[in-house]
Design an enzyme around this catalytic site. Sequence first.
Site, PDB file in Angstrom:
ATOM      1  N   ASP A  21      39.481  38.384  38.791  1.00 23.71           N
ATOM      2  CA  ASP A  21      40.564  37.492  39.218  1.00 23.71           C
ATOM      3  C   ASP A  21      40.753  37.541  40.739  1.00 23.71           C
ATOM      4  OD1 ASP A  21      42.576  35.662  38.878  1.00 23.71           O
ATOM      5  OD2 ASP A  21      44.069  37.110  38.189  1.00 23.71           O
ATOM      6  N   HIS A  38      34.931  31.091  44.032  1.00 22.98           N
ATOM      7  CA  HIS A  38      34.142  31.300  42.812  1.00 22.98           C
ATOM      8  C   HIS A  38      32.681  31.607  43.175  1.00 22.98           C
ATOM      9  CE1 HIS A  38      37.613  30.123  40.594  1.00 22.98           C
ATOM     10  NE2 HIS A  38      37.531  28.829  40.844  1.00 22.98           N
ATOM     11  N   LEU A 132      20.780  47.108  30.227  1.00 24.28           N
ATOM     12  CA  LEU A 132      22.199  46.754  30.293  1.00 24.28           C
ATOM     13  C   LEU A 132      22.387  45.394  29.624  1.00 24.28           C
ATOM     14  CD1 LEU A 132      25.098  46.870  31.695  1.00 24.28           C
ATOM     15  CD2 LEU A 132      24.018  45.866  33.690  1.00 24.28           C
TER      16      LEU A 132
HETATM   17  C1  IPE Z   1      42.052  35.241  33.789  1.00 23.07           C
HETATM   18  O1  IPE Z   1      42.460  34.844  35.064  1.00 23.07           O
HETATM   19  C2  IPE Z   1      40.802  34.507  33.408  1.00 23.07           C
HETATM   20  C3  IPE Z   1      39.618  34.804  34.214  1.00 23.07           C
HETATM   21  C4  IPE Z   1      39.523  35.700  35.125  1.00 23.07           C
HETATM   22  C5  IPE Z   1      38.463  34.011  33.884  1.00 23.07           C
HETATM   23  P1  IPE Z   1      43.587  33.732  35.264  1.00 23.07           P
HETATM   24  O2  IPE Z   1      43.790  33.582  36.719  1.00 23.07           O
HETATM   25  O3  IPE Z   1      43.232  32.502  34.506  1.00 23.07           O
HETATM   26  O4  IPE Z   1      44.833  34.416  34.557  1.00 23.07           O
HETATM   27  P2  IPE Z   1      46.388  34.179  34.747  1.00 23.07           P
HETATM   28  O5  IPE Z   1      46.635  32.712  34.574  1.00 23.07           O
HETATM   29  O6  IPE Z   1      46.741  34.623  36.116  1.00 23.07           O
HETATM   30  O7  IPE Z   1      47.031  35.020  33.688  1.00 23.07           O
HETATM   31  C1  IPE Z   2      39.446  33.969  38.674  1.00 21.04           C
HETATM   32  O1  IPE Z   2      39.965  33.586  39.899  1.00 21.04           O
HETATM   33  C2  IPE Z   2      38.336  33.073  38.202  1.00 21.04           C
HETATM   34  C3  IPE Z   2      38.748  32.114  37.173  1.00 21.04           C
HETATM   35  C4  IPE Z   2      39.886  32.142  36.511  1.00 21.04           C
HETATM   36  C5  IPE Z   2      37.792  31.082  36.812  1.00 21.04           C
HETATM   37  P1  IPE Z   2      41.149  32.541  40.003  1.00 21.04           P
HETATM   38  O2  IPE Z   2      40.566  31.187  40.154  1.00 21.04           O
HETATM   39  O3  IPE Z   2      42.107  32.706  38.881  1.00 21.04           O
HETATM   40  O4  IPE Z   2      41.820  32.995  41.369  1.00 21.04           O
HETATM   41  P2  IPE Z   2      43.375  33.080  41.713  1.00 21.04           P
HETATM   42  O5  IPE Z   2      44.030  33.905  40.651  1.00 21.04           O
HETATM   43  O6  IPE Z   2      43.896  31.678  41.731  1.00 21.04           O
HETATM   44  O7  IPE Z   2      43.416  33.733  43.051  1.00 21.04           O
HETATM   45 MG    MG Z   3      43.720  33.924  38.636  1.00 23.12          MG
END
Ligand code: IPE
Ligand code: IPE
Ligand code: MG
Length: 250
Positions: A21, A38, A132
């Site tokens: 995240d 990403h 792995l």
């Molecule tokens: C969780 O992250 C999903 C992934 C890392 C793919 P999100 O950014 O979607 O989660 P919330 O919305 O903060 O809980």
């Molecule tokens: C996690 O990073 C990746 C996905 C959920 C696809 P985010 O896109 O949720 O990044 P933040 O939380 O907005 O910083």
């Molecule tokens: Mg996020």
Amino acid sequence: MISLEDIKLNAVPRHIAIIMDGNGRWAKQRQQQRIEGHIQGAAALKSTLEGCLAVGVKYLTVYAFSLENWDRSPQEVNSLMNLFVNYCHTEVDNLNKNNIRFKAIGKLDMLNDECYRVLKITEEKTKDNTALTLVVAISYGSRWEIVHAAQQLAKEIACHKIQSEQINEQLFAKYLITDFMPDPDLLIRTSGEYRISNYLLWQIAYTELYFTNVLWPDFTKEELYEAIADYQKRERRFGKTSEQINHKLK
Ligand code: IPE
Ligand code: IPE
Ligand code: MG
């Protein structure tokens, strides 16, 4: 900073799960588009994989796209799908070179044809690798997975393949899409969020949790070693007392 030498190689978690995240915030800090975060996130995965191989982790399960993430803008969703396709195309040789088996888990029928196909091809091309297993959770949601298992079990009961009395935790777990892997020993979430976000709810009943403020694109194998070293300081008791655990070890 912790280095490889600080890790006890005889007590490495067999399975690490990661909620990757913070990509969006990483990009925002740099006045860039979210997709740039990403893209950098995919590079962070590379370093993490190297770290896992170096210490002998056998399963790495990463949350790449949740069922809830389908509600993001079509632009972001499309960019992510393209990124998954590109990742498979560019990394498959590297996965084979490093003896890494690739698996995708999730509600994969929601993916577009191209993405679905390339995931399946990557699974096929890497299926015999043994160092792995990299499990990528895409279009994944844990509640969906549990409901899906219940549906499959209900069908088996309806056609008399099993009886309801036979259902226990072991049998139920066989109907989860993660039945091929052991439960995670360590779950890492980056970006300073303290929640699970519908990830592996059944499987993490006794998993050690580790939270770090590092945003996922900045995560490196050194951060991974830090998490593993922290894990190695803990005592996993599985409901028993410390005395019981230590007595058993003697
Ligand atoms: C969780 O992250 C999903 C992934 C890392 C793919 P999100 O950014 O979607 O989660 P919330 O919305 O903060 O809980
Ligand atoms: C996690 O990073 C990746 C996905 C959920 C696809 P985010 O896109 O949720 O990044 P933040 O939380 O907005 O910083
Ligand atoms: Mg996020």
